[in-house]
Write a protein that holds these residues in place. Structure first.
Motif, PDB file in Angstrom:
ATOM      1  N   LEU A 263       0.835  -1.182  -0.018  1.00 58.31           N
ATOM      2  CA  LEU A 263      -0.348  -0.344   0.011  1.00 58.31           C
ATOM      3  C   LEU A 263       1.149   1.315   0.317  1.00 58.31           C
ATOM      4  O   LEU A 263       0.825   2.042  -0.437  1.00 58.31           O
ATOM      5  CB  LEU A 263      -1.108   0.154   1.411  1.00 58.31           C
ATOM      6  N   GLN A 264       2.145   1.043   1.007  1.00 55.95           N
ATOM      7  CA  GLN A 264       2.703   2.277   1.361  1.00 55.95           C
ATOM      8  C   GLN A 264       2.373   3.648   2.015  1.00 55.95           C
ATOM      9  O   GLN A 264       2.860   4.419   2.801  1.00 55.95           O
ATOM     10  CB  GLN A 264       3.332   2.735   0.077  1.00 55.95           C
ATOM     11  N   ASP A 268      -4.266   9.727  -0.397  1.00 57.86           N
ATOM     12  CA  ASP A 268      -4.352   9.938  -1.856  1.00 57.86           C
ATOM     13  C   ASP A 268      -2.888  10.449  -2.183  1.00 57.86           C
ATOM     14  O   ASP A 268      -2.495  10.225  -3.105  1.00 57.86           O
ATOM     15  CB  ASP A 268      -5.520   9.928  -2.419  1.00 57.86           C
ATOM     16  N   GLU A 269      -2.651  11.816  -1.573  1.00 62.58           N
ATOM     17  CA  GLU A 269      -2.029  13.181  -1.976  1.00 62.58           C
ATOM     18  C   GLU A 269      -0.936  12.434  -1.798  1.00 62.58           C
ATOM     19  O   GLU A 269       0.468  12.450  -2.501  1.00 62.58           O
ATOM     20  CB  GLU A 269      -2.022  13.848  -0.924  1.00 62.58           C
ATOM     21  N   TYR A 278      -1.720   3.738  -8.682  1.00 61.53           N
ATOM     22  CA  TYR A 278      -3.241   3.232  -7.641  1.00 61.53           C
ATOM     23  C   TYR A 278      -3.527   3.895  -6.528  1.00 61.53           C
ATOM     24  O   TYR A 278      -2.539   5.393  -6.483  1.00 61.53           O
ATOM     25  CB  TYR A 278      -3.846   1.942  -6.974  1.00 61.53           C
ATOM     26  N   LEU A 279      -5.020   4.651  -6.393  1.00 66.72           N
ATOM     27  CA  LEU A 279      -5.286   5.225  -5.060  1.00 66.72           C
ATOM     28  C   LEU A 279      -5.833   4.391  -4.093  1.00 66.72           C
ATOM     29  O   LEU A 279      -6.042   3.560  -3.925  1.00 66.72           O
ATOM     30  CB  LEU A 279      -6.114   6.512  -5.725  1.00 66.72           C
ATOM     31  N   GLY A 309       7.235  15.551   3.107  1.00 67.34           N
ATOM     32  CA  GLY A 309       6.158  16.320   3.104  1.00 67.34           C
ATOM     33  C   GLY A 309       5.011  15.555   3.878  1.00 67.34           C
ATOM     34  O   GLY A 309       3.988  15.824   4.170  1.00 67.34           O
ATOM     35  N   GLU A 310       5.306  14.310   4.409  1.00 68.17           N
ATOM     36  CA  GLU A 310       3.812  13.054   5.174  1.00 68.17           C
ATOM     37  C   GLU A 310       3.189  14.647   6.678  1.00 68.17           C
ATOM     38  O   GLU A 310       4.378  14.583   7.061  1.00 68.17           O
ATOM     39  CB  GLU A 310       4.692  12.018   5.787  1.00 68.17           C
TER      40      GLU A 310
END
Length: 442
Positions: A263-264, A268-269, A278-279, A309-310
């Motif tokens: 998934l990571q 979505d951003e 994918y989203l 940036g998370e």
């Protein structure tokens, strides 16, 4: 006297399969394989560079080899050897560094085993790594790792694997089936399909982007190979895991109900910044599809925390997304800066303390998810394949849907399949069980 060679593998199942193939090439060259903790004439270290930690472990392993035999010849190969050959060559004790195109030719470089003042490097530009070498891992395991694909054409902004392994390319279907038959003939009960991006299976060598076969065709044909009791898909991108594959696994007698789907991020951003293909809505769809046709399926998830940036909100979005999803466990990776990636240039790096805190939160969530999945399996009948190691007086095994069980050590159980009833989760989180039948198979 015959010389002795020892191997140490860092990283993924793919590395293990390649180490095993390289080790077999020594058999015809007058070498005996010994354990890495034993005295050897040659120590071979197959490196990984997915995380910063794997890089740091390399020096520790070199020191371990030097302790076993200060005069031994030490060779490094694998992903880290391709990405930073000169860095490895400069490590005290290292004599030979082989890049992506050379690692399977290791025995060709062993005419002179005298120690070098500095490691000798044989690497390549990664675009030269456009041919395919098949491999599989066997030995002391009750399962085999079968490589079907190598390299990756994706351009995820945090990942060095395309730089370390080159373009996506695959084994021929004929050769995969031949290798699977060889594995089955050795009495190994389970095969795990491995590769860098196995859902992309079918692309040929030398940059040929045409798919000769699809991943679904590979699955369908492997299911027909006689003598294989279990086939497991190691890891597959959500956008490449098609309904036809999921539905086939649900009815297959060989493929087991266990999927590992990267998934990571649950934001979505962040997925867009990672350049994932994918989203989150597609990911939810894949999980729901699996659970609809296989309610007992085990689903593992890769997730990265602390991507540049998370924000706290985006991390919580990921946490809540995973918390609500019907999955079984997580593999949590703390983002680490990798040279020559786009992500390393991105603004607003997340402080290390924050990365560690987020990682700890997700590891806690993983433990909760695994416990809930195990509890859902209590009282069910499952088939267990028993492992070959005596661990503190116990033998361990895994059900088809990846539930780990334990019993008092009994060598007669090694590499056998038994139908059991899962009865009780022990203090260590593993299941105790009752035998329902005698051996399903010896």
């Amino acid at each position: 006297m015959r010389k002795k060679v020892a191997f140490y593998t860092l990283g993924c199942k793919l590395n293990f399969s390649e180490t095993s193939t390289i080790a077999r090439s020594f058999e015809g060259e007058g070498f005996d394989r010994v354990d890495f903790s034993d005295r050897a004439d040659i120590y071979v270290i197959n490196t990984c560079s997915v995380t910063e930690n794997a890089d740091k472990r390399f020096k520790t392993i070199v020191k371990q080899a030097q302790k076993g035999n200060p005069d031994a010849f030490i060779a490094a190969l694998g992903c880290y050897a391709q990405l930073k050959p000169e860095e490895l060559a400069a490590v005290d004790g290292v004599d030979l560094v082989l890049g992506a195109t050379e690692k399977f030719k290791l025995t060709d470089y062993l005419n002179d085993l005298s120690k070098n003042d500095r490691g000798e490097v044989h690497s390549c530009e990664i675009d030269e790594a456009d041919f395919y070498v098949g491999s599989y891992a066997i030995g002391d395991r009750t399962r085999a790792f079968l490589k079907v694909q190598d390299g990756c054409d994706y351009k995820c902004t945090y990942c060095t694997i395309p730089l370390a392994r080159g373009i996506s390319r695959s084994d021929t279907l004929e050769n995969v089936l031949k290798n699977a038959s060889e594995i089955a003939a050795r009495g190994i009960k389970e095969i795990v399909l491995t590769g860098v991006n196995i859902g992309d299976y079918g692309k040929g060598e030398f940059g040929n982007k045409k798919h000769e076969h699809t991943f679904f065709e590979l699955v369908r044909e492997l299911d027909k190979v006689e003598g294989i009791h279990r086939l497991r898909i190691s890891s597959i991108e959500p956008n490449l895991l098609k309904n036809e594959t999921i539905d086939f696994v649900a009815t297959s007698t060989s493929f087991v109900p266990h999927f590992h789907i990267p998934l990571q991020s649950g934001s979505d951003e962040v997925l867009k910044k990672m350049r994932r293909r994918y989203l989150t809505n597609l990911y939810v769809d894949r999980v729901n599809r699996i659970k609809n046709v296989m309610p007992h399926a085990c689903i593992g998830v890769d997730v990265i925390v602390g991507f540049p940036g998370e924000t706290e909100e985006q991390f919580l979005e990921t946490y809540n997304f995973l918390n609500e999803l019907n999955i079984s466990y997580l593999h949590v990776f703390t983002y680490s800066e990798r040279d020559n990636t786009l992500a390393v240039e991105m603004e607003n790096p997340v402080p290390q303390k924050v990365r560690s805190k987020r990682s700890k939160m997700l590891r806690g969530l993983s433990a909760k998810k695994r416990r809930a999945f195990y509890e859902s399996q209590q009282g069910t009948l499952r088939t267990v394949l028993f492992e070959g190691e005596n661990k503190s007086g116990y033998i361990h095994g895994f059900t088809e849907n990846y539930v780990k069980v334990k019993a008092p050590w009994n060598p007669d159980l090694v590499n056998t399949l038994h139908l059991v009833e899962l009865t009780q989760i022990d203090e260590d989180g593993l299941f105790r069980f009752n035998f329902v039948t005698e051996k399903v198979t010896a």
